[in-house]
Design a protein around this motif. Structure first.
Motif, PDB file in Angstrom:
ATOM      1  N   GLU A 197       0.833  -1.207   0.000  1.00 41.76           N
ATOM      2  CA  GLU A 197       0.000   0.000   0.000  1.00 41.76           C
ATOM      3  C   GLU A 197       0.864   1.251   0.000  1.00 41.76           C
ATOM      4  OE1 GLU A 197      -3.982  -1.652   2.335  1.00 41.76           O
ATOM      5  OE2 GLU A 197      -2.400  -0.637   3.459  1.00 41.76           O
ATOM      6  N   LEU A 198       1.985   1.184   0.698  1.00 40.61           N
ATOM      7  CA  LEU A 198       2.892   2.329   0.720  1.00 40.61           C
ATOM      8  C   LEU A 198       3.567   2.513  -0.634  1.00 40.61           C
ATOM      9  CD1 LEU A 198       4.107   4.536   2.479  1.00 40.61           C
ATOM     10  CD2 LEU A 198       5.902   2.947   3.141  1.00 40.61           C
ATOM     11  N   LEU A 199       3.925   1.416  -1.299  1.00 44.80           N
ATOM     12  CA  LEU A 199       4.517   1.514  -2.632  1.00 44.80           C
ATOM     13  C   LEU A 199       3.571   2.203  -3.608  1.00 44.80           C
ATOM     14  CD1 LEU A 199       6.208  -1.995  -3.023  1.00 44.80           C
ATOM     15  CD2 LEU A 199       7.378   0.213  -2.908  1.00 44.80           C
ATOM     16  N   ASP A 200       2.278   2.031  -3.399  1.00 45.92           N
ATOM     17  CA  ASP A 200       1.292   2.662  -4.274  1.00 45.92           C
ATOM     18  C   ASP A 200       1.406   4.190  -4.257  1.00 45.92           C
ATOM     19  OD1 ASP A 200       0.203   0.403  -5.316  1.00 45.92           O
ATOM     20  OD2 ASP A 200      -1.508   0.327  -3.962  1.00 45.92           O
ATOM     21  N   LEU A 201       1.979   4.730  -3.182  1.00 48.63           N
ATOM     22  CA  LEU A 201       2.124   6.172  -3.090  1.00 48.63           C
ATOM     23  C   LEU A 201       3.277   6.694  -3.944  1.00 48.63           C
ATOM     24  CD1 LEU A 201       1.664   6.581   0.785  1.00 48.63           C
ATOM     25  CD2 LEU A 201      -0.070   6.833  -0.995  1.00 48.63           C
ATOM     26  N   TYR A 202       4.114   5.795  -4.451  1.00 51.93           N
ATOM     27  CA  TYR A 202       5.314   6.199  -5.190  1.00 51.93           C
ATOM     28  C   TYR A 202       5.271   5.718  -6.641  1.00 51.93           C
ATOM     29  CZ  TYR A 202       7.358   7.187  -0.585  1.00 51.93           C
ATOM     30  OH  TYR A 202       7.607   7.677   0.676  1.00 51.93           O
ATOM     31  N   VAL A 203       4.074   5.609  -7.220  1.00 46.99           N
ATOM     32  CA  VAL A 203       3.979   5.031  -8.560  1.00 46.99           C
ATOM     33  C   VAL A 203       4.777   5.831  -9.591  1.00 46.99           C
ATOM     34  CG1 VAL A 203       1.815   3.799  -8.200  1.00 46.99           C
ATOM     35  CG2 VAL A 203       1.761   6.227  -8.826  1.00 46.99           C
ATOM     36  N   ASP A 204       4.806   7.144  -9.461  1.00 50.65           N
ATOM     37  CA  ASP A 204       5.557   7.955 -10.428  1.00 50.65           C
ATOM     38  C   ASP A 204       7.050   7.684 -10.326  1.00 50.65           C
ATOM     39  OD1 ASP A 204       3.209   9.088 -11.306  1.00 50.65           O
ATOM     40  OD2 ASP A 204       3.359  10.829  -9.978  1.00 50.65           O
ATOM     41  N   MET A 205       7.545   7.532  -9.108  1.00 52.79           N
ATOM     42  CA  MET A 205       8.957   7.243  -8.908  1.00 52.79           C
ATOM     43  C   MET A 205       9.303   5.834  -9.385  1.00 52.79           C
ATOM     44  SD  MET A 205      11.153   7.452  -5.340  1.00 52.79           S
ATOM     45  CE  MET A 205      10.465   9.066  -4.988  1.00 52.79           C
ATOM     46  N   LEU A 206       8.384   4.893  -9.152  1.00 55.22           N
ATOM     47  CA  LEU A 206       8.637   3.500  -9.526  1.00 55.22           C
ATOM     48  C   LEU A 206       8.750   3.319 -11.033  1.00 55.22           C
ATOM     49  CD1 LEU A 206       6.247   1.586  -7.089  1.00 55.22           C
ATOM     50  CD2 LEU A 206       8.726   1.765  -6.946  1.00 55.22           C
ATOM     51  N   SER A 207       8.111   4.195 -11.784  1.00 53.85           N
ATOM     52  CA  SER A 207       8.155   4.077 -13.245  1.00 53.85           C
ATOM     53  C   SER A 207       9.576   4.184 -13.777  1.00 53.85           C
ATOM     54  CB  SER A 207       7.282   5.171 -13.879  1.00 53.85           C
ATOM     55  OG  SER A 207       5.944   5.041 -13.462  1.00 53.85           O
ATOM     56  N   ASN A 208      10.443   4.849 -13.043  1.00 49.13           N
ATOM     57  CA  ASN A 208      11.822   5.054 -13.490  1.00 49.13           C
ATOM     58  C   ASN A 208      12.820   4.148 -12.779  1.00 49.13           C
ATOM     59  OD1 ASN A 208      11.046   7.276 -15.181  1.00 49.13           O
ATOM     60  ND2 ASN A 208      10.906   8.553 -13.356  1.00 49.13           N
ATOM     61  N   LEU A 209      12.300   3.188 -12.008  1.00 52.11           N
ATOM     62  CA  LEU A 209      13.188   2.293 -11.267  1.00 52.11           C
ATOM     63  C   LEU A 209      13.084   0.871 -11.791  1.00 52.11           C
ATOM     64  CD1 LEU A 209      12.591   3.418  -7.557  1.00 52.11           C
ATOM     65  CD2 LEU A 209      14.564   3.944  -8.998  1.00 52.11           C
ATOM     66  N   PRO A 210      14.230   0.202 -12.011  1.00 49.28           N
ATOM     67  CA  PRO A 210      14.169  -1.210 -12.412  1.00 49.28           C
ATOM     68  C   PRO A 210      13.814  -2.086 -11.217  1.00 49.28           C
ATOM     69  CG  PRO A 210      16.442  -0.532 -12.084  1.00 49.28           C
ATOM     70  CD  PRO A 210      15.601   0.699 -11.911  1.00 49.28           C
ATOM     71  N   SER A 211      13.271  -3.247 -11.482  1.00 50.79           N
ATOM     72  CA  SER A 211      12.971  -4.178 -10.405  1.00 50.79           C
ATOM     73  C   SER A 211      14.270  -4.696  -9.796  1.00 50.79           C
ATOM     74  CB  SER A 211      12.160  -5.366 -10.930  1.00 50.79           C
ATOM     75  OG  SER A 211      12.026  -6.346  -9.917  1.00 50.79           O
ATOM     76  N   PRO A 212      14.368  -4.706  -8.442  1.00 49.95           N
ATOM     77  CA  PRO A 212      15.594  -5.205  -7.804  1.00 49.95           C
ATOM     78  C   PRO A 212      15.633  -6.724  -7.707  1.00 49.95           C
ATOM     79  CG  PRO A 212      14.068  -4.436  -6.138  1.00 49.95           C
ATOM     80  CD  PRO A 212      13.409  -4.163  -7.465  1.00 49.95           C
ATOM     81  N   PHE A 213      14.528  -7.393  -8.023  1.00 46.85           N
ATOM     82  CA  PHE A 213      14.425  -8.828  -7.767  1.00 46.85           C
ATOM     83  C   PHE A 213      14.550  -9.624  -9.067  1.00 46.85           C
ATOM     84  CE2 PHE A 213      11.557  -6.716  -4.633  1.00 46.85           C
ATOM     85  CZ  PHE A 213      12.401  -6.843  -3.554  1.00 46.85           C
TER      86      PHE A 213
END
Length: 269
Positions: A197-213
Motif C-alpha cells: 500500500e505504501l509503494l502505491d504512493l510512489y507510482v511515479d517514482m517506480l516508473s523510473n526504477l528497475p525491479s531489484p528482484f
C-alpha cells in the motif's frame, strides 16, 4: 538449565550465577512486570554456552567500553533469543563469528549494529530501536515491526528468504524502495500488505526504477494490521517493480477479509 525468577523488585543477577565452564544451554525468565525485571550488568562468563534464551531481563553493561558487551565471553554462543528484554548496552550489540541464529522479540533494543559474519537466521519481532545489519552469510530474515524504525543492511549477498512487515512513515526521506533493494538476491519474499500500500504512493517514482528482484520464485503479500484499505488495487508500476525481473514467480495476495476468515475457521476447529 532453566531459571525462573519470581521477585517483587528489581535485582542484579550475581556473577556467580553465570560462571560455568560446562553449561551449554541456559534459559532465564524474569517477571513480566518491568519494575521487577532482573538486571544483568556484567559479561556472562559461559565459554561452553551454545544456546541462550533471556526473557523479561534488562541488559545494562556496567562497562560499555568492553568490546562485545554482555556476550563477550560466550565464545561458542550460536543461538540467542531475547524476548521482551531491554538493552542499554551501547557497544556494538553482536560481534561474534560463531552466531548462526539471532532472535530479538518484543522489548526495547538500543543497539545500532549487528555484526555477525556467519549468521544464517535473523528474526526480529515487535522490537523497538534502529538496527543495522552486517551479516554476509545471512540466508533467512524475518522482520516484523508494526511501526517505523531505521533498517539498513550491508552485504546480504546470500539472502534467499525474507518476511518483511515494517510500516515506514509515508513522509520518510528514505522510501521503502531503498529498503527492498537490499533484498535483491531473495527467492522467497513475503511482504506486509501495508508495504505494498505504501509503494502505491510512489507510482511515479517506480516508473523510473528497475525491479531489484531477479531471482524471485515466490511473492506473497499478507496483511499485518486488521484496519486499512478495504481492497488493495496494485498499480502496474508496483507490479513491475516487484516482478519485472522475475516474470515466472508465483504470486499470492491475501486480503484482510481472507485472513480473518482463515483465522475464524481455525478458531472454530
Amino acid at each position: 538449565m532453566t531459571i525462573l525468577l519470581s521477585v517483587k523488585k528489581r535485582i542484579e543477577i550475581p556473577n556467580s550465577l553465570f560462571m560455568s565452564q560446562s553449561l551449554e544451554d541456559v534459559t532465564l525468565i524474569g517477571p513480566t512486570r518491568y519494575y521487577a525485571q532482573p538486571e544483568i550488568k556484567s559479561s556472562l562468563d559461559l565459554p561452553s554456552l551454545t544456546t541462550l534464551h533471556l526473557e523479561n531481563v534488562i541488559l545494562n553493561h556496567e562497562n560499555p567500553g568492553e568490546y562485545g558487551g554482555i556476550f563477550s565471553k560466550c565464545l561458542n554462543l550460536k543461538n540467542l533469543t531475547l524476548s521482551n528484554c531491554n538493552i542499554n548496552d551501547h557497544t556494538p550489540f553482536i560481534s561474534y563469528p560463531e552466531f548462526s541464529k539471532l532472535t530479538p522479540e518484543k522489548g526495547l533494543y538500543s543497539f545500532a549494529n549487528v555484526v555477525v559474519p556467519h549468521l544464517k537466521n535473523l528474526t526480529v519481532v515487535d522490537c523497538r530501536g534502529p538496527i543495522k545489519i552486517y551479516a554476509p552469510e545471512l540466508s533467512s530474515l524475518m522482520y516484523q515491526v508494526p511501526y517505523y524504525d531505521t533498517f539498513f543492511a550491508n552485504g546480504l549477498s546470500c539472502l534467499e528468504k525474507v518476511d518483511f512487515y515494517m510500516c515506514p512513515f509515508e513522509e520518510d526521506d528514505a522510501p521503502i524502495m531503498k529498503i527492498l533493494e537490499q533484498f535483491h538476491t531473495v527467492k522467497y519474499l513475503t511482504l506486509g500488505l501495508e508495504v505494498v500500500e505504501l509503494l502505491d504512493l510512489y507510482v511515479d517514482m517506480l516508473s523510473n526504477l528497475p525491479s531489484p528482484f531477479a531471482n524471485l520464485t515466490s511473492l506473497k503479500i499478507y496483511p499485518w494490521k486488521k484496519e486499512g484499505k478495504k481492497k488493495l488495487m496494485v498499480h502496474r508500476q508496483v507490479k513491475n517493480f516487484l516482478l519485472g525481473a522475475s516474470s515466472n514467480a508465483t504470486v499470492s495476495i491475501y486480503s484482510r477479509k481472507q485472513v480473518k476468515a482463515l483465522k475464524d475457521a481455525t478458531s472454530a476447529q
